[in-house]
Design a protein around this motif. Structure first.
Motif, PDB file in Angstrom:
ATOM      1  N   LEU A   1       4.869  35.931   8.393  1.00  0.00           N
ATOM      2  CA  LEU A   1       6.056  35.121   8.680  1.00  0.00           C
ATOM      3  C   LEU A   1       5.864  34.366  10.005  1.00  0.00           C
ATOM      4  CD1 LEU A   1       8.629  35.016   6.964  1.00  0.00           C
ATOM      5  CD2 LEU A   1       9.560  36.839   8.394  1.00  0.00           C
ATOM      6  N   PRO A   2       6.036  33.038  10.020  1.00  0.00           N
ATOM      7  CA  PRO A   2       5.750  32.308  11.272  1.00  0.00           C
ATOM      8  C   PRO A   2       6.790  32.598  12.354  1.00  0.00           C
ATOM      9  CG  PRO A   2       6.563  30.812   9.570  1.00  0.00           C
ATOM     10  CD  PRO A   2       6.377  32.148   8.917  1.00  0.00           C
ATOM     11  N   PRO A   3       6.326  32.764  13.597  1.00  0.00           N
ATOM     12  CA  PRO A   3       7.253  33.019  14.714  1.00  0.00           C
ATOM     13  C   PRO A   3       7.876  31.716  15.205  1.00  0.00           C
ATOM     14  CG  PRO A   3       5.002  33.045  15.505  1.00  0.00           C
ATOM     15  CD  PRO A   3       4.908  32.792  14.026  1.00  0.00           C
ATOM     16  N   VAL A   4       8.689  31.120  14.354  1.00  0.00           N
ATOM     17  CA  VAL A   4       9.288  29.816  14.660  1.00  0.00           C
ATOM     18  C   VAL A   4      10.778  30.008  14.929  1.00  0.00           C
ATOM     19  CG1 VAL A   4       9.814  27.553  13.668  1.00  0.00           C
ATOM     20  CG2 VAL A   4       7.586  28.584  13.274  1.00  0.00           C
ATOM     21  N   ARG A   5      11.278  29.312  15.944  1.00  0.00           N
ATOM     22  CA  ARG A   5      12.700  29.434  16.284  1.00  0.00           C
ATOM     23  C   ARG A   5      13.316  28.043  16.430  1.00  0.00           C
ATOM     24  NH1 ARG A   5       9.972  28.948  20.889  1.00  0.00           N
ATOM     25  NH2 ARG A   5      11.058  27.898  22.594  1.00  0.00           N
TER      26      ARG A   5
ATOM     27  N   PRO B   1      11.501  22.854  15.521  1.00  0.00           N
ATOM     28  CA  PRO B   1      10.876  24.142  15.194  1.00  0.00           C
ATOM     29  C   PRO B   1       9.956  24.589  16.332  1.00  0.00           C
ATOM     30  CG  PRO B   1       9.844  22.354  13.945  1.00  0.00           C
ATOM     31  CD  PRO B   1      10.839  21.716  14.865  1.00  0.00           C
ATOM     32  N   GLY B   2      10.473  25.429  17.225  1.00  0.00           N
ATOM     33  CA  GLY B   2       9.697  25.879  18.382  1.00  0.00           C
ATOM     34  C   GLY B   2       8.757  27.012  18.000  1.00  0.00           C
ATOM     35  N   SER B   3       7.592  27.060  18.650  1.00  0.00           N
ATOM     36  CA  SER B   3       6.647  28.168  18.408  1.00  0.00           C
ATOM     37  C   SER B   3       6.312  28.787  19.769  1.00  0.00           C
ATOM     38  CB  SER B   3       5.382  27.653  17.721  1.00  0.00           C
ATOM     39  OG  SER B   3       4.569  26.981  18.662  1.00  0.00           O
TER      40      SER B   3
ATOM     41  N   LEU C   1      20.009  27.964  21.358  1.00  0.00           N
ATOM     42  CA  LEU C   1      21.321  28.442  20.895  1.00  0.00           C
ATOM     43  C   LEU C   1      21.296  28.826  19.422  1.00  0.00           C
ATOM     44  CD1 LEU C   1      23.686  25.831  22.621  1.00  0.00           C
ATOM     45  CD2 LEU C   1      23.435  28.244  23.197  1.00  0.00           C
ATOM     46  N   GLY C   2      20.134  29.253  18.944  1.00  0.00           N
ATOM     47  CA  GLY C   2      20.055  29.645  17.536  1.00  0.00           C
ATOM     48  C   GLY C   2      20.308  28.465  16.612  1.00  0.00           C
ATOM     49  N   TRP C   3      21.133  28.690  15.598  1.00  0.00           N
ATOM     50  CA  TRP C   3      21.305  27.689  14.539  1.00  0.00           C
ATOM     51  C   TRP C   3      22.425  26.708  14.820  1.00  0.00           C
ATOM     52  CZ3 TRP C   3      17.091  27.856  11.943  1.00  0.00           C
ATOM     53  CH2 TRP C   3      16.392  29.065  11.870  1.00  0.00           C
ATOM     54  N   ASP C   4      22.951  26.719  16.017  1.00  0.00           N
ATOM     55  CA  ASP C   4      24.073  25.852  16.368  1.00  0.00           C
ATOM     56  C   ASP C   4      23.639  24.379  16.388  1.00  0.00           C
ATOM     57  OD1 ASP C   4      26.598  25.039  17.504  1.00  0.00           O
ATOM     58  OD2 ASP C   4      25.522  24.846  19.404  1.00  0.00           O
TER      59      ASP C   4
ATOM     60  N   ALA D   1       6.722  24.668   4.871  1.00  0.00           N
ATOM     61  CA  ALA D   1       6.901  23.574   5.839  1.00  0.00           C
ATOM     62  C   ALA D   1       8.397  23.347   6.028  1.00  0.00           C
ATOM     63  CB  ALA D   1       6.214  22.308   5.333  1.00  0.00           C
ATOM     64  N   ALA D   2       9.095  24.431   6.324  1.00  0.00           N
ATOM     65  CA  ALA D   2      10.566  24.373   6.358  1.00  0.00           C
ATOM     66  C   ALA D   2      11.102  24.242   7.783  1.00  0.00           C
ATOM     67  CB  ALA D   2      11.139  25.606   5.669  1.00  0.00           C
ATOM     68  N   GLY D   3      10.318  23.648   8.687  1.00  0.00           N
ATOM     69  CA  GLY D   3      10.798  23.392  10.048  1.00  0.00           C
ATOM     70  C   GLY D   3      11.287  24.667  10.704  1.00  0.00           C
ATOM     71  N   SER D   4      12.418  24.571  11.387  1.00  0.00           N
ATOM     72  CA  SER D   4      12.917  25.721  12.159  1.00  0.00           C
ATOM     73  C   SER D   4      13.303  26.891  11.261  1.00  0.00           C
ATOM     74  CB  SER D   4      14.105  25.298  13.022  1.00  0.00           C
ATOM     75  OG  SER D   4      15.109  24.730  12.213  1.00  0.00           O
ATOM     76  N   ARG D   5      13.476  26.646   9.955  1.00  0.00           N
ATOM     77  CA  ARG D   5      13.838  27.756   9.046  1.00  0.00           C
ATOM     78  C   ARG D   5      12.608  28.456   8.457  1.00  0.00           C
ATOM     79  NH1 ARG D   5      17.577  23.967   7.179  1.00  0.00           N
ATOM     80  NH2 ARG D   5      16.197  23.551   5.433  1.00  0.00           N
ATOM     81  N   SER D   6      11.417  28.055   8.870  1.00  0.00           N
ATOM     82  CA  SER D   6      10.200  28.587   8.247  1.00  0.00           C
ATOM     83  C   SER D   6      10.041  30.091   8.424  1.00  0.00           C
ATOM     84  CB  SER D   6       8.957  27.877   8.804  1.00  0.00           C
ATOM     85  OG  SER D   6       9.028  26.500   8.538  1.00  0.00           O
ATOM     86  N   GLY D   7      10.644  30.642   9.470  1.00  0.00           N
ATOM     87  CA  GLY D   7      10.524  32.082   9.692  1.00  0.00           C
ATOM     88  C   GLY D   7      11.560  32.896   8.927  1.00  0.00           C
TER      89      GLY D   7
END
Ligand code: GLY
Length: 405
Positions: free
Chosen positions: A237-241, A331-333, A292-295, A221-227
């Motif tokens: 691996l979840p397709p989360v961005r 966390p987008g899917s 914008l990725g991790w910005d 349950a690591a939000g946007s870092r889950s992937g």
């Protein structure tokens, strides 16, 4: 439930603590999952360097099942409505368990149009809402201004949605941390280096310092870092961005109150802008949506656009003190809906990908995850959100370096 005893294949030595459930990630979704699991008698831990951080620290806290309805997201609407309906009881239970107010406010929402294009867009949304039997009322510009006198004179019409409320995500998170502690959840304040897999089953995780935690079941349950978690098989691996959102916080001095009585929102030049007034005097203005990725930089352009659009809606905001600017990562899917419950790797569950609806979906996610952790099955309303919907098509393998999550 007990964790497997062996540590074969982990390459890590040292003392090992075992839990029934280890939740990786201590944002609202991880915390509500842990709280509900502990209430069901499961020995539960949350691994996160600062539990209660994450996207909820930035979120405005709109519970906008009806005003954020989109074409093609009818299944998600069902889950959003189920969670919205649970909010009053959830808020009361959490406030009782934590002794803290979570700022739940049944204030409703007004979505307005500033020009003919916006009005056409809102008319379409209204038709879609009515097709789904949702409570939404079309108002003229004058009727909108009667409800909210500080709206710009140019407002051309709007939708009054009395069922879309709000809560304060920072208070919600703080209350969840306390409720978890009171329910006996162990907070392991550390990054997770990787998932442990023993005999083709998730068996815990290795922390940044090499400590191994064993668990009968693991929830990612690591939000946007889950992937990004090393050790998770590629097909699972979840397709989360990450989807960046910049948000402003203003303060309404006593002399200006009441400034707005409900959430006011609009689509201006294709971008969403919303103003969420809290009883505390905070006024949240959001949000950009940037791939914008991790910005997480707060930019002059982002702040400018939010203030420009909010000012077009409610000109008086320029008088208010601007007290905070911040950016977070949703966390987008791929289908904008969450991934909930068991994965193809036995012992590993997901609770991630909540995108724009993390705060809204907190109650239903806690209930669904507790059910999955105790029975192995998601409840009916959550079944369409099984991670398995993304695992049928093989994806190109990715090589993940060990990096903390
Ligand atoms: N739900 C509002 C947002 O994500 O900006």
């Amino acid at each position: 439930m007990h964790a497997p005893e062996g540590t074969e294949g982990s390459g890590v030595r040292g003392p090992r603590t075992s839990y029934d459930v280890l939740v990786i990630g201590g944002g609202i979704i991880g915390l509500v999952t842990a709280w509900r699991a502990a209430q069901r008698g499961l020995r539960t831990a949350v691994a996160d360097p600062s539990p209660g951080g994450g996207a909820a620290q930035v979120a405005a806290g709109m519970l906008a099942a009806v005003t954020e309805l989109h074409y093609g997201e009818e299944t998600l609407l069902g889950l959003n409505l189920a969670s919205a309906a649970r909010y009053p009881a959830f808020a009361a239970e959490l406030e009782e368990a934590s002794g803290q107010d979570i700022g739940y406010r049944a204030c409703g929402t007004l979505a307005v149009a500033l020009d003919a294009d916006d009005r056409a867009h809102l008319r379409e949304l209204h038709a879609l809402q009515l097709r789904h039997g949702l409570d939404s009322q079309w108002l003229t510009g004058r009727e909108c201004r009667r409800l909210e006198p500080l709206l710009a004179p140019g407002v051309r019409g709007g939708l009054r949605v009395d069922g879309d409320h709000q809560t304060d995500p920072r208070r919600l998170t703080a209350a969840l941390v306390t409720a978890c502690e009171r329910a006996g959840v162990e907070l392991r304040r550390a990054w997770v280096r990787r998932l442990s897999v023993v005999r083709d089953r998730a068996a815990g995780a290795v922390l940044e310092d090499g400590t191994e935690l064993g668990a009968g079941q693991v929830v990612l349950a690591a939000g946007s870092r889950s992937g990004q978690l090393a050790g998770v098989p590629d097909e699972v691996l979840p397709p989360v961005r990450p989807v960046k959102g910049q948000v402003l916080r203003l303060r309404v001095p006593g002399a200006y109150a009441p400034f707005l009585s409900r959430t006011v929102r609009a689509v201006v030049r294709g971008g969403q802008v919303y103003l969420v007034p809290r009883e505390s005097g905070e006024l949240v203005v959001g949000a950009t949506s940037e791939e914008l990725g991790w910005d997480t930089t707060v930019t002059a352009g982002g702040v400018y656009e939010l203030l420009r659009d909010a000012h077009e809606l409610v000109p008086g905001i320029t008088e208010l003190p601007l007290v905070e600017t911040r950016a977070g990562l949703r966390p987008g899917s791929p289908d904008n809906a969450p991934l909930l419950g068991p994965t193809a790797l036995p012992g590993l569950h997901l609770a991630t990908g909540h995108y724009r609806n993390g705060v809204l979906l907190t109650p239903v996610t806690g209930d669904a995850m507790a059910e999955a952790l105790t029975t192995g099955e998601l409840p009916g309303e959550a079944r369409p959100f099984s991670p398995c919907r993304f695992t049928s098509a093989p994806r190109a393998p990715r090589v993940l370096q060990e990096q903390p999550v």
